[in-house]
Design an enzyme around this catalytic site. Structure first.
Site, PDB file in Angstrom:
ATOM      1  N   GLU A  32       0.849  -1.190   0.000  1.00  0.00           N
ATOM      2  CA  GLU A  32       0.000   0.000   0.000  1.00  0.00           C
ATOM      3  C   GLU A  32       0.889   1.246   0.000  1.00  0.00           C
ATOM      4  OE1 GLU A  32      -2.534   3.046   0.176  1.00  0.00           O
ATOM      5  OE2 GLU A  32      -3.083   0.989  -0.369  1.00  0.00           O
TER       6      GLU A  32
ATOM      7  N   CYS B   8     -12.774   0.258 -10.276  1.00  0.00           N
ATOM      8  CA  CYS B   8     -13.946   1.121 -10.113  1.00  0.00           C
ATOM      9  C   CYS B   8     -14.140   2.039 -11.319  1.00  0.00           C
ATOM     10  CB  CYS B   8     -13.832   1.954  -8.829  1.00  0.00           C
ATOM     11  SG  CYS B   8     -12.393   3.054  -8.782  1.00  0.00           S
TER      12      CYS B   8
END
Length: 452
Positions: A338, A409
């Protein structure tokens, strides 16, 4: 440059990416919001495009309505009731259409992007249409557990109009869960603030209200601090309050400061048997059941087995990392990567009980280069809306992983990346779509790519 007319009568064509329908006027493309394919409408032209190659417009009157048109569930976002196009808050541009038809249109957009950018037909890789989220309400409302508001000049809670800086006073947001609306922050003087963000745990519990100063100089921070105290007094023990001294994006990159005003600066989310700590501005899925919906889809798509080695990229707070690590067990491994420092710290806390999980902070392509010897069985990636891009796709392909599970997305960046993966020897072999954003044009996809 020619002057665009202020009004037009148009027959609307098919849906386009971004929530528009496509029409033509004297050979020029017009992208129209708040319509439906096949409708005859009157529109207000809101902005001409670059070199007048296209215009944008909003429906102001429906002359011949689609059979799929319904009354908008959010009166403030009903374009037909608005005085002007910039009086409509963004975020519910498909609300005038039946939910099943919204999903049909989203599926068309996904298919069109794949055909145009990846030379692939969605139906050929198992796509059967956009699915509702698990435990979705029949009306598609009450799903947002995260909501961002502006503050107008009068110090009132507001939302921006689509593609505009115009602020519209917003007493309530029907797309949000009750815990957000029940705070009634529209009753508080928010003068001194530029933005208010509210996050509510999907499983219940006190929301977290983050307030951001209108200006970040010393005087602006003092005014914001006074407003934060007013918010804190208003919500009492019903919510926690924090003050962000930088924009949320800057804070997520480690450049801002999150000050506790009352309560705590983090939330606990529960997905199955896994508990997740999510600090203030950290990323978490917006729809109340999106975490469980996507976790189930990712685990099914991955086919992960005990003893395997997997990568979870753009891993956030560890939503997929935790169940993947549990699935591979003590004889396997999970490398979670991350970029945002604050979210990385959450992931370390969330995965500390799983010794087979290693948590790294940094850019995906750089972290993979530094672990060039890693040879995983598979990769899960959930990049931001802009997608993974050339560098990350190349780094993922260099690991030699046989299977890639791609959560996206945005259909355009997803289709572009599918084409990039194809150039590295990967074939799209499975695709599902999920309506995790009812009444908007957005959708989420979970895809499987396999190395030839």
């Amino acid at each position: 440059m020619s002057q665009a007319p202020t009004e037009l009568e148009l027959t609307l064509g098919d849906v386009a990416h971004g929530g528009f329908t496509v029409a033509r006027h004297e050979g020029r493309v017009v992208f129209v919001r708040h319509g439906a394919p096949g409708e005859r409408v009157r529109v207000a032209v809101t902005e001409p495009g670059e070199k007048d190659r296209f215009w944008r417009a909003d429906v102001t009157e429906v002359l011949e309505a689609s059979e799929h048109r319904v009354k908008h569930p959010w009166a403030a976002a009903d374009a037909l009731a608005a005085r002007t196009p910039d009086a409509v808050p963004g975020g519910a541009e498909f609300g005038h259409l039946r939910l099943p038809y919204q999903r049909e249109l989203k599926g068309r957009v996904l298919d069109e992007q794949l055909r145009r950018l990846a030379k692939t037909e969605a139906s050929e890789v198992g796509f059967t249409g956009v699915e509702a989220a698990e435990d979705e309400r029949a009306d598609g409302l009450g799903w947002r557990t995260r909501a961002a508001f502006g503050v107008d000049r009068a110090g009132s809670l507001a939302m921006r109009a689509a593609r505009s800086h115009t602020l519209i006073k917003t007493p309530a947001l029907p797309l949000a869960v009750d815990a957000i609306n029940d705070l009634h922050l529209s009753e508080v003087d928010l003068s001194g603030l530029g933005r208010v963000e509210i996050a509510a745990p999907a499983a219940g519990g006190a929301p977290l209200v983050l307030v951001v100063p209108a200006t970040h100089d010393a005087a602006g921070v003092r005014r914001a601090g006074a407003a934060a105290n007013r918010v804190s007094r208003h919500v009492g023990e019903r919510a926690s309050v924090g003050l962000l001294t930088q924009a949320a994006g800057a804070a997520a990159d480690g450049a801002g400061e999150l000050r506790r005003v009352s309560g705590r600066t983090w939330l606990q989310e529960q997905v199955g048997e896994h508990a997740f700590r999510v600090t203030g501005e950290g990323f978490w899925q917006v729809h109340r059941t999106a975490p469980q919906t996507l976790t189930h889809a990712v685990l099914t798509a991955s086919g992960v087995q005990e003893g395997e080695d997997w990568l979870d990229l753009y891993a956030g707070a560890g939503l997929f990392s935790a169940p993947l690590a549990q699935a591979v067990g003590p004889t396997g491994s999970l490398l979670s990567i991350e970029g945002a420092p604050g979210t990385h710290r959450d992931a370390r806390k969330n995965l500390h009980a799983l010794p087979q999980a290693q948590v790294l902070q940094g850019r995906v392509e750089r972290a993979l280069r530094e672990h060039a010897g890693t040879r995983p069985h598979g990769v899960v990636l959930d990049p931001p809306r802009a997608g993974a891009g050339k560098a990350s796709v190349a780094a993922i392909a260099a690991t030699g992983a046989q299977k890639v599970v791609y959560v996206s997305c945005d259909p355009a960046s997803f289709a572009r990346d599918v084409d990039l993966f194809a150039g590295r020897g990967y074939t799209l072999e499975g695709l599902r779509g999920f309506d995790l954003y009812p009444h908007t044009h957005h959708l989420e996809t979970v895809a499987v790519l396999r190395r030839a």
